[in-house]
Write an enzyme that holds these catalytic residues in place. Structure first.
Site, short mmCIF file in Angstrom:
data_model
loop_
_atom_site.label_atom_id
_atom_site.label_comp_id
_atom_site.label_asym_id
_atom_site.label_seq_id
_atom_site.Cartn_x
_atom_site.Cartn_y
_atom_site.Cartn_z
N ARG A 76 3.60 43.24 17.62
CA ARG A 76 3.04 43.85 16.40
C ARG A 76 1.53 43.69 16.28
O ARG A 76 0.90 44.44 15.56
CB ARG A 76 3.79 43.34 15.18
CG ARG A 76 5.21 43.87 15.15
CD ARG A 76 6.01 43.36 13.98
NE ARG A 76 7.42 43.65 14.16
CZ ARG A 76 8.29 42.82 14.70
NH1 ARG A 76 7.92 41.63 15.12
NH2 ARG A 76 9.55 43.18 14.82
N GLU A 113 10.74 29.24 16.71
CA GLU A 113 11.67 28.68 15.73
C GLU A 113 13.07 28.58 16.32
O GLU A 113 13.84 27.71 15.97
CB GLU A 113 11.73 29.56 14.48
CG GLU A 113 10.45 29.66 13.69
CD GLU A 113 9.51 30.78 14.16
OE1 GLU A 113 8.96 31.46 13.30
OE2 GLU A 113 9.33 30.95 15.38
#
Length: 188
Positions: A76, A113
């Protein structure tokens, strides 16, 4: 030729409000317990995309006039980085997932994560001493941006700071990136 904004006359507060209203969230995506912040509506609306680019451009021109290169993160950061670099009249370089760039590359492993990953940049993409800003859509725990900062250090580039559309404050990613500054348009 001077850039004429589609939002001429709009204040920064109006632009920030437009951006914030365009971001939507999806609970339990991509997995249970994750709240996904979706920037697709920003990309769908030229006015909102212009607002994002305007806000980043103004921040960079005011705070980092010495910047020489924008470095965008896979994937992105590739959406916002080239628009900003074009406005600033400087180059853009890609940091991609391992194995996606041709030619000699430099890489770094990092924790996500929910796992591990590796990021790479072409060995000749950044010159030693070059002043760079790193851009992505979202700052969560800071793993990916930290990896990009480490890549820039390996290349002996000078990281001036990081730019993101959304910062998830409670995850304290900006703390992990110190001493590099983080500029975020929207905070959650």
């Amino acid at each position: 030729m001077q850039h004429v904004s589609l939002m001429a006359g709009s204040s920064n507060a109006e632009k920030l409000e437009l951006v914030a209203q365009s971001i939507r969230s999806f609970p339990d995506f991509p997995s249970k317990g994750i709240l996904f912040w979706d920037i697709c509506p920003i990309l769908k609306d030229p006015r909102t995309l212009t607002a994002v680019t305007d806000l980043f451009e103004e921040h960079v021109r005011k705070n980092f006039p010495q910047v020489e290169l924008i470095v965008g993160l896979d994937a992105r950061g590739f959406l916002f980085g080239p628009l900003l670099s074009q406005r600033l009249g400087i180059g853009f370089a890609l940091v991609r997932k391992k194995g996606k760039l041709p030619g000699p590359t430099v890489g770094v492993a990092y924790d996500l994560e929910y796992g591990k990953a590796e990021a790479e940049i072409q060995a000749d993409a950044v010159a030693p001493g070059q002043k760079v800003l790193i851009i992505d859509d979202l700052l969560a725990t800071g793993g990916t941006l930290f990896a990009a900062c480490e890549l820039m250090k390996e290349q002996k580039a000078e990281v001036l700071g990081c730019l993101v559309v959304i910062e998830l404050k409670e995850l304290k990613g900006a703390e992990r990136l110190k001493p590099n500054s983080v500029y975020s348009l929207v905070q959650h």
